[in-house]
Design a protein around this motif. Structure first.
Motif, short mmCIF file in Angstrom:
data_model
loop_
_atom_site.label_atom_id
_atom_site.label_comp_id
_atom_site.label_asym_id
_atom_site.label_seq_id
_atom_site.Cartn_x
_atom_site.Cartn_y
_atom_site.Cartn_z
N GLY A 439 0.84 -1.19 0.00
CA GLY A 439 0.00 0.00 0.00
C GLY A 439 0.87 1.23 0.00
O GLY A 439 1.93 1.26 -0.65
N GLU A 440 0.45 2.24 0.73
CA GLU A 440 1.23 3.47 0.80
C GLU A 440 2.58 3.20 1.46
O GLU A 440 2.70 2.41 2.39
CB GLU A 440 0.48 4.53 1.59
CG GLU A 440 -0.80 5.01 0.91
CD GLU A 440 -1.47 6.11 1.71
OE1 GLU A 440 -0.78 6.87 2.41
OE2 GLU A 440 -2.72 6.22 1.62
N ARG A 441 3.61 3.88 0.95
CA ARG A 441 4.96 3.69 1.50
C ARG A 441 5.05 4.29 2.90
O ARG A 441 5.66 3.70 3.80
CB ARG A 441 5.99 4.34 0.57
CG ARG A 441 7.43 4.17 1.02
CD ARG A 441 8.40 4.59 -0.07
NE ARG A 441 9.78 4.49 0.37
CZ ARG A 441 10.45 5.49 0.95
NH1 ARG A 441 9.86 6.67 1.12
NH2 ARG A 441 11.70 5.33 1.34
N MET A 442 4.50 5.46 3.08
CA MET A 442 4.52 6.10 4.39
C MET A 442 3.55 5.36 5.32
O MET A 442 2.41 5.09 4.95
CB MET A 442 4.13 7.57 4.27
CG MET A 442 5.10 8.37 3.42
SD MET A 442 6.80 8.24 4.04
CE MET A 442 7.72 8.85 2.63
N GLY A 443 4.02 5.05 6.51
CA GLY A 443 3.21 4.25 7.43
C GLY A 443 3.19 2.79 7.04
O GLY A 443 2.21 2.08 7.29
N GLY A 444 4.30 2.32 6.43
CA GLY A 444 4.34 0.95 5.92
C GLY A 444 4.11 -0.11 6.97
O GLY A 444 3.53 -1.17 6.69
N GLY A 445 4.56 0.13 8.20
CA GLY A 445 4.32 -0.84 9.26
C GLY A 445 2.85 -0.96 9.62
O GLY A 445 2.35 -2.04 9.94
N LEU A 446 2.14 0.15 9.53
CA LEU A 446 0.70 0.16 9.81
C LEU A 446 -0.08 -0.48 8.66
O LEU A 446 -1.07 -1.19 8.89
CB LEU A 446 0.22 1.59 10.04
CG LEU A 446 1.06 2.45 11.00
CD1 LEU A 446 0.43 3.82 11.18
CD2 LEU A 446 1.24 1.75 12.34
N VAL A 447 0.40 -0.25 7.44
CA VAL A 447 -0.22 -0.88 6.27
C VAL A 447 -0.14 -2.41 6.40
O VAL A 447 -1.11 -3.12 6.13
CB VAL A 447 0.46 -0.41 4.97
CG1 VAL A 447 -0.02 -1.24 3.78
CG2 VAL A 447 0.17 1.06 4.73
N ALA A 448 1.03 -2.89 6.81
CA ALA A 448 1.20 -4.34 7.00
C ALA A 448 0.23 -4.87 8.04
O ALA A 448 -0.36 -5.95 7.89
CB ALA A 448 2.63 -4.65 7.39
N GLY A 449 0.03 -4.12 9.13
CA GLY A 449 -0.92 -4.53 10.15
C GLY A 449 -2.34 -4.58 9.61
O GLY A 449 -3.11 -5.50 9.92
N LEU A 450 -2.70 -3.60 8.79
CA LEU A 450 -4.03 -3.58 8.18
C LEU A 450 -4.23 -4.77 7.24
O LEU A 450 -5.32 -5.34 7.17
CB LEU A 450 -4.24 -2.27 7.42
CG LEU A 450 -4.49 -1.03 8.29
CD1 LEU A 450 -4.33 0.23 7.46
CD2 LEU A 450 -5.86 -1.08 8.95
#
Length: 505
Positions: A439-450
């Motif tokens: 998904g979006e590069r910024m906040g990649g750790g949160l994207v992975a969680g989602l």
């Protein structure tokens, strides 16, 4: 392996290679911590003054050796720093268990090669015994399986005798047993993380789980590549498609006859991560044997729960694969059909951990546990956000996330609660499949969680621990943390299982 014993002997009378004492900084004064009164008396009450002359400050991580006076049976005194305490705390009693744990770890590292050490550190409760015992056994750890046993290599400290620990007291004895079980399982995880990937393949990891199952009465089920294909585990198979070492999904289960709740733990087990076709750049491959740290932590936590006899059912799911580039490897642009039936467009084959975890999360959800916690070295973005010593916690339940954060702090593991912003989900939309793995590069750790959240069964409480930072330590050892695999999150998972057994969570 280092032994842990409880002793009623005094610090001045026990025969050992060294006696360990704690010191701390109180205002501008160096003070000797409780437990070392007999040692201080052997210096005519001047131990702190002697240490200050030698440059000791009481800082955390500091270790100062000095010859022991004739009144002591041990020939060496080792003073370890406990850090700063309040200026009015003249007996250095105002420190926490983590300070004790780190001081004990420092002492055990410094005393490598000694046969026996007497630890005269402050013990006022069973919790102190757990902390000092864990610290000493973890600090004594060394991975030497691939090194010759020659004169130049020091062996770990042989025995740690805890003074003032009341060996006849059931609570203190249980505390020591808990320290041994947790530390030994953390060291089991460290061994797996440090093992070279040419030897720790998915099949070898699965075999280690089977061996532990036989030893501790655990039920172990291993799905090989044929069973995974028959079951439709497209995520795990897709990640392992480029390797000559096929993937595995391992279920390792501990059950207790009085258990009323079930906790499922899911671990990312990429035994080597090259990035696949989306190959990692030079300088990022050398430590990628550690990408199975989540599975190692889950494995260790399940075994520890069994050893402690916790009244909770704990099931571990180890999603094991080797991510390699080859003619058969999954390509960017390929679409995988996951075990859940959902299709995922793979935009980056280096975002592979979420793919194996997704299948394991769906499978774990089928058994309807009370809660699921997954553990993974998942994203570099989490390291950028929280650094090398802190893991992130995401959850579909804010109260559960808070509880895990508090538990981690209680056992001495640094963590931080992270959000799952709904607006980041849209970045994973795909025009080809149900969703993309990026998904979006910024906040990649949160994207992975989602992404992972999409594969958790409806109504099941879930948390995700991204241990990418603290799982593997590349700098000099400190406290009880060695260079290499650390065993991050094992203590948090064990305490979570204890709290679940007690009905507190």
């Amino acid at each position: 392996m280092t032994a842990l014993t409880l002793s009623t002997a005094g610090a001045a009378t026990l025969r050992a290679d060294a006696v360990v004492v704690g010191v701390a900084k109180s205002g501008k004064t160096l003070v000797v911590a409780p437990g070392a009164e007999a040692v201080d008396q052997a210096f005519d009450g001047g131990l702190a003054a002697v240490l200050e002359t030698l440059g000791a400050t009481g800082a955390e991580g500091e270790a100062t050796k000095l010859p022991a006076p004739a009144a002591l049976k041990a020939p060496v005194v080792l003073a370890v720093g406990l850090g700063s305490v309040a200026e009015d705390d003249k007996d250095a009693s105002g420190f926490g268990t983590e300070a004790l744990r780190r001081a004990a770890g420092t002492a055990a590292r410094v005393l490598a090669g000694a046969k026996k050490a007497a630890f005269a550190l402050p013990i006022g409760s069973p919790e102190d015994v757990v902390a000092i015992g864990e610290g000493a056994l973890l600090g004594a750890y060394a991975y030497t399986a691939y090194q010759e046993d020659g004169e130049g290599r020091k062996k770990p400290l042989g025995e740690v005798a805890l003074l003032g620990a009341k060996p006849r007291d059931k609570a203190y004895k249980a505390a020591a047993e808990r320290a041994v079980a947790v530390a030994e399982e953390m060291n089991r995880a460290r061994d797996l993380i440090n093992q070279p990937p040419n030897d720790l393949t998915p099949a070898a990891f699965a075999a280690a789980a089977q061996a532990a199952g036989k030893e501790h009465g655990l039920k172990v089920q291993v799905l090989d590549e044929k069973a995974l294909a028959k079951g439709g585990f497209g995520g795990i198979l897709g990640v392992g498609a480029g390797s000559v070492n096929p993937p595995r999904l391992v279920k390792i289960a501990y059950t207790h006859p009085k258990a009323e709740r079930t906790l499922a733990l899911v671990g990312k087990g990429i035994t080597y991560d090259s990035g696949g076709i989306s190959l990692k750049p030079a300088g990022h491959n050398e430590t990628m044997k550690c990408d199975m740290s989540g599975a190692a932590a889950v494995f260790a936590a399940v075994v520890a729960a069994a050893r402690l006899g916790l009244a909770v059912n704990v099931t571990g799911w180890l999603a094991l694969a080797e991510n390699m580039p080859s003619g058969s490897a999954t390509r960017p642009g390929d679409v995988l059909r996951m075990y859940s039936g959902k299709t995922v467009e793979v935009l980056n084959t280096d975002a592979e951990g979420r793919l194996v975890l997704a299948d394991a999360l769906t499978r774990a959800s089928e058994e309807e546990p009370d809660a699921i916690v997954d553990v993974a070295t998942l994203t570099g973005a989490m390291v950028l956000a929280l650094g090398n010593r802190t893991f992130g916690i995401m959850s579909n339940d804010d109260a559960y996330r808070t509880a895990i954060h508090e538990i981690a702090g209680e056992v001495g593991e640094a963590s931080w609660p992270m959000p799952l912003p709904a607006d980041l989900r849209k970045g994973m939309d795909s025009t080809t499949a149900d969703m993309a793995n990026m998904g979006e590069r910024m906040g990649g750790g949160l994207v992975a969680g989602l992404f992972l959240k999409e594969f958790v069964g409806e109504g099941i409480t879930w948390a995700h621990l991204d241990i990418a930072g603290p799982a593997f330590h590349e700098s000099a050892p400190y406290g009880y943390i060695p260079k290499g695999g650390t065993g991050s999150s094992v203590r948090t998972l064990v305490r979570l299982a204890e709290r679940t057994a007690d009905g507190e969570i």
